[in-house]
Design a protein around this motif. Structure first.
Motif, PDB file in Angstrom:
ATOM      1  N   ALA A 175       7.230  29.960  31.920  1.00  0.00           N
ATOM      2  CA  ALA A 175       6.657  28.642  31.651  1.00  0.00           C
ATOM      3  C   ALA A 175       6.390  27.890  32.953  1.00  0.00           C
ATOM      4  N   ILE A 180       3.856  24.825  32.939  1.00  0.00           N
ATOM      5  CA  ILE A 180       4.412  24.022  31.843  1.00  0.00           C
ATOM      6  C   ILE A 180       5.625  23.256  32.378  1.00  0.00           C
ATOM      7  N   THR A 190       9.633  26.944  22.552  1.00  0.00           N
ATOM      8  CA  THR A 190       9.381  27.511  23.871  1.00  0.00           C
ATOM      9  C   THR A 190       8.112  28.341  23.848  1.00  0.00           C
ATOM     10  N   GLU A 193       4.733  26.475  23.235  1.00  0.00           N
ATOM     11  CA  GLU A 193       4.195  25.816  24.419  1.00  0.00           C
ATOM     12  C   GLU A 193       3.607  26.834  25.397  1.00  0.00           C
ATOM     13  N   ILE A 194       4.295  27.954  25.576  1.00  0.00           N
ATOM     14  CA  ILE A 194       3.786  28.981  26.483  1.00  0.00           C
ATOM     15  C   ILE A 194       2.465  29.536  25.958  1.00  0.00           C
ATOM     16  N   ALA A 197      -0.399  27.324  26.480  1.00  0.00           N
ATOM     17  CA  ALA A 197      -0.833  27.293  27.876  1.00  0.00           C
ATOM     18  C   ALA A 197      -1.694  28.497  28.240  1.00  0.00           C
TER      19      ALA A 197
END
Length: 200
Positions: A175, A180, A190, A193-194, A197
């Protein structure tokens, strides 16, 4: 000596003009994308010492060891460097210590790492030969499928010797390298969000 006899190809030499030397950037890992080589996000234990603790260490000391080393996972080893398991920040800070202590009718303070660690035969790992041909996005997908924030990278030992852990993948490090902001949360958030991105 004739270079064709030993099958070597001498590197071509170049002449230098204006040059500067590279300065390491500790704590600032290189930015990556989903298509970057997987080794870009692997902590290489040939270059970075493994963060280890003994199985008999108490939980408070293990938490302190994580803080001092700036890591969220420790390898649990014996005095012969044999890996017995691993322990993560989630293992130490989650409900597991309380549940184990209740089941054994002991205080949490009386537990050791051996009581809560993930034993080595239950640890997910990837072969180095596969990692060398993989991308960051492949690693993220694999970690998500496993439901883990960490995985080990293993390479075979020389003839008759055990395999050894060559590296570690960490979702939080991936991340950071994707840009991030740091966060602490459950596995699902987790990876959400990764993957946002990297456009997965």
């Amino acid at each position: 000596m004739d270079q064709t006899q030993n099958n070597t190809n001498p590197l071509p030499a170049i002449r230098l003009g204006d040059v500067v030397y590279q300065v390491p950037e500790p704590g600032v890992p290189r930015r990556v994308s989903a298509r970057s080589s997987a080794v870009e996000v692997m902590t290489d234990l040939h270059r970075v010492p493994a963060a280890t603790i003994p199985a008999g260490m108490n939980l408070d000391d293990a938490r302190q060891a994580m803080i001092l080393r700036g890591v969220r996972m420790l390898l649990v080893t014996d005095d012969r460097r044999a890996v017995k398991g691993l322990v993560t920040a989630s293992d130490l800070l989650g409900e597991q210590p309380v549940m184990v202590a209740q089941n054994r009718a002991v205080a949490v303070a009386d537990l050791t790492i051996a009581d809560i660690m993930t034993r080595v035969d239950a640890v997910e790992a990837f072969a180095l030969r596969d990692v060398l041909n993989a991308h960051v996005g492949d690693v993220v997908s694999a970690l998500r499928l496993l439901g883990r924030q960490h995985a080990l990278v293993v390479e075979p030992g020389e003839a008759g010797l055990p395999a050894h852990i060559r590296g570690v993948f960490s979702a939080s490090q991936i991340a950071r390298q994707l840009g991030i902001p740091p966060f602490v949360g459950e596995v699902a958030r987790t990876f959400a969000e990764i993957e946002a991105a990297i456009g997965a």
